[in-house]
Design a protein around this motif. Structure first.
Motif, PDB file in Angstrom:
ATOM      1  N   ILE A   1       4.802 -42.328  14.750  1.00 38.71           N
ATOM      2  CA  ILE A   1       3.612 -41.620  15.198  1.00 38.71           C
ATOM      3  C   ILE A   1       2.437 -42.268  14.487  1.00 38.71           C
ATOM      4  O   ILE A   1       2.442 -42.407  13.259  1.00 38.71           O
ATOM      5  CB  ILE A   1       3.696 -40.117  14.874  1.00 38.71           C
ATOM      6  N   VAL A   2       1.454 -42.711  15.263  1.00 39.19           N
ATOM      7  CA  VAL A   2       0.233 -43.280  14.716  1.00 39.19           C
ATOM      8  C   VAL A   2      -0.861 -42.256  14.946  1.00 39.19           C
ATOM      9  O   VAL A   2      -1.148 -41.888  16.082  1.00 39.19           O
ATOM     10  CB  VAL A   2      -0.115 -44.637  15.364  1.00 39.19           C
ATOM     11  N   ALA A   3      -1.445 -41.786  13.847  1.00 41.63           N
ATOM     12  CA  ALA A   3      -2.429 -40.714  13.913  1.00 41.63           C
ATOM     13  C   ALA A   3      -3.796 -41.210  13.477  1.00 41.63           C
ATOM     14  O   ALA A   3      -3.935 -41.800  12.408  1.00 41.63           O
ATOM     15  CB  ALA A   3      -1.987 -39.555  13.026  1.00 41.63           C
TER      16      ALA A   3
ATOM     17  N   THR B   1       4.103 -43.023  19.407  1.00 38.45           N
ATOM     18  CA  THR B   1       3.371 -41.892  19.966  1.00 38.45           C
ATOM     19  C   THR B   1       2.033 -41.841  19.247  1.00 38.45           C
ATOM     20  O   THR B   1       1.973 -41.941  18.023  1.00 38.45           O
ATOM     21  CB  THR B   1       4.132 -40.570  19.744  1.00 38.45           C
ATOM     22  N   ARG B   2       0.949 -41.690  20.005  1.00 43.44           N
ATOM     23  CA  ARG B   2      -0.399 -41.675  19.431  1.00 43.44           C
ATOM     24  C   ARG B   2      -0.938 -40.253  19.331  1.00 43.44           C
ATOM     25  O   ARG B   2      -0.734 -39.453  20.235  1.00 43.44           O
ATOM     26  CB  ARG B   2      -1.339 -42.488  20.329  1.00 43.44           C
TER      27      ARG B   2
ATOM     28  N   GLU C   1       4.600 -31.622  15.659  1.00 42.29           N
ATOM     29  CA  GLU C   1       5.914 -31.220  16.167  1.00 42.29           C
ATOM     30  C   GLU C   1       6.098 -31.661  17.612  1.00 42.29           C
ATOM     31  O   GLU C   1       7.139 -32.202  17.978  1.00 42.29           O
ATOM     32  CB  GLU C   1       6.092 -29.702  16.036  1.00 42.29           C
ATOM     33  N   GLU C   2       5.073 -31.467  18.427  1.00 43.18           N
ATOM     34  CA  GLU C   2       5.136 -31.843  19.837  1.00 43.18           C
ATOM     35  C   GLU C   2       5.260 -33.357  20.003  1.00 43.18           C
ATOM     36  O   GLU C   2       5.916 -33.850  20.922  1.00 43.18           O
ATOM     37  CB  GLU C   2       3.887 -31.333  20.562  1.00 43.18           C
ATOM     38  N   ALA C   3       4.655 -34.105  19.089  1.00 42.52           N
ATOM     39  CA  ALA C   3       4.703 -35.572  19.145  1.00 42.52           C
ATOM     40  C   ALA C   3       6.057 -36.122  18.695  1.00 42.52           C
ATOM     41  O   ALA C   3       6.332 -37.302  18.864  1.00 42.52           O
ATOM     42  CB  ALA C   3       3.592 -36.161  18.288  1.00 42.52           C
ATOM     43  N   GLY C   4       6.898 -35.255  18.095  1.00 37.74           N
ATOM     44  CA  GLY C   4       8.234 -35.687  17.700  1.00 37.74           C
ATOM     45  C   GLY C   4       8.383 -36.071  16.242  1.00 37.74           C
ATOM     46  O   GLY C   4       9.267 -36.849  15.887  1.00 37.74           O
TER      47      GLY C   4
ATOM     48  N   ALA D   1       3.693 -33.454   7.584  1.00 33.66           N
ATOM     49  CA  ALA D   1       4.701 -34.318   8.201  1.00 33.66           C
ATOM     50  C   ALA D   1       5.937 -34.432   7.315  1.00 33.66           C
ATOM     51  O   ALA D   1       7.068 -34.358   7.795  1.00 33.66           O
ATOM     52  CB  ALA D   1       4.105 -35.695   8.471  1.00 33.66           C
ATOM     53  N   CYS D   2       5.736 -34.575   6.014  1.00 33.11           N
ATOM     54  CA  CYS D   2       6.864 -34.677   5.070  1.00 33.11           C
ATOM     55  C   CYS D   2       7.660 -33.377   5.025  1.00 33.11           C
ATOM     56  O   CYS D   2       8.881 -33.406   4.872  1.00 33.11           O
ATOM     57  CB  CYS D   2       6.359 -35.032   3.679  1.00 33.11           C
TER      58      CYS D   2
END
Length: 109
Positions: free
Chosen positions: A7-9, A28-29, A40-43, A64-65
């Motif tokens: 995931i790149v945020a 996923t961006r 959570e939705e981004a996986g 995230a951790c």
């Protein structure tokens, strides 16, 4: 071999998402203000990498951790990381010092 997921945020002015994709990573961006439900939705629970490009969103790293014990966290940004995040961060890289393609290759090896 399974595909690495990331995931790149944050904004991606330095091109880390395309570099990861070119290295075979499923990216996923996320943009804007990032929340726990968005992560959570981004996986995030199944992701292997969380790459943050906006240190203003550094509070997403502990979230995230908390959601994924196995997650590797990376900040790819020009700004300094807040002190309270450093303990939960695996890697911090300034895009001016290392090109996105080099970083991507290092992250998947």
């Amino acid at each position: 071999m399974s595909t690495t997921t990331a995931i790149v945020a944050g904004p991606d002015d330095d091109g880390i998402a395309p570099a990861l994709e070119a290295a075979g990573v499923d990216v996923t961006r996320l943009d804007g203000v990032i929340t726990r439900p968005q992560l959570e939705e981004a996986g995030i629970v199944a992701a292997e990498l969380y790459v943050l490009t906006d240190v203003g969103q550094a509070t997403t790293i502990p979230i995230a951790c908390d959601l994924n014990d196995e997650l590797r966290t990376v900040v790819y940004a020009r700004d300094t990381i807040p002190e309270f995040i450093k303990g939960q961060l695996d890697l911090a890289i300034d895009p001016q010092l290392m090109d996105a393609s080099v970083v991507a290759d290092e992250l998947i090896d």
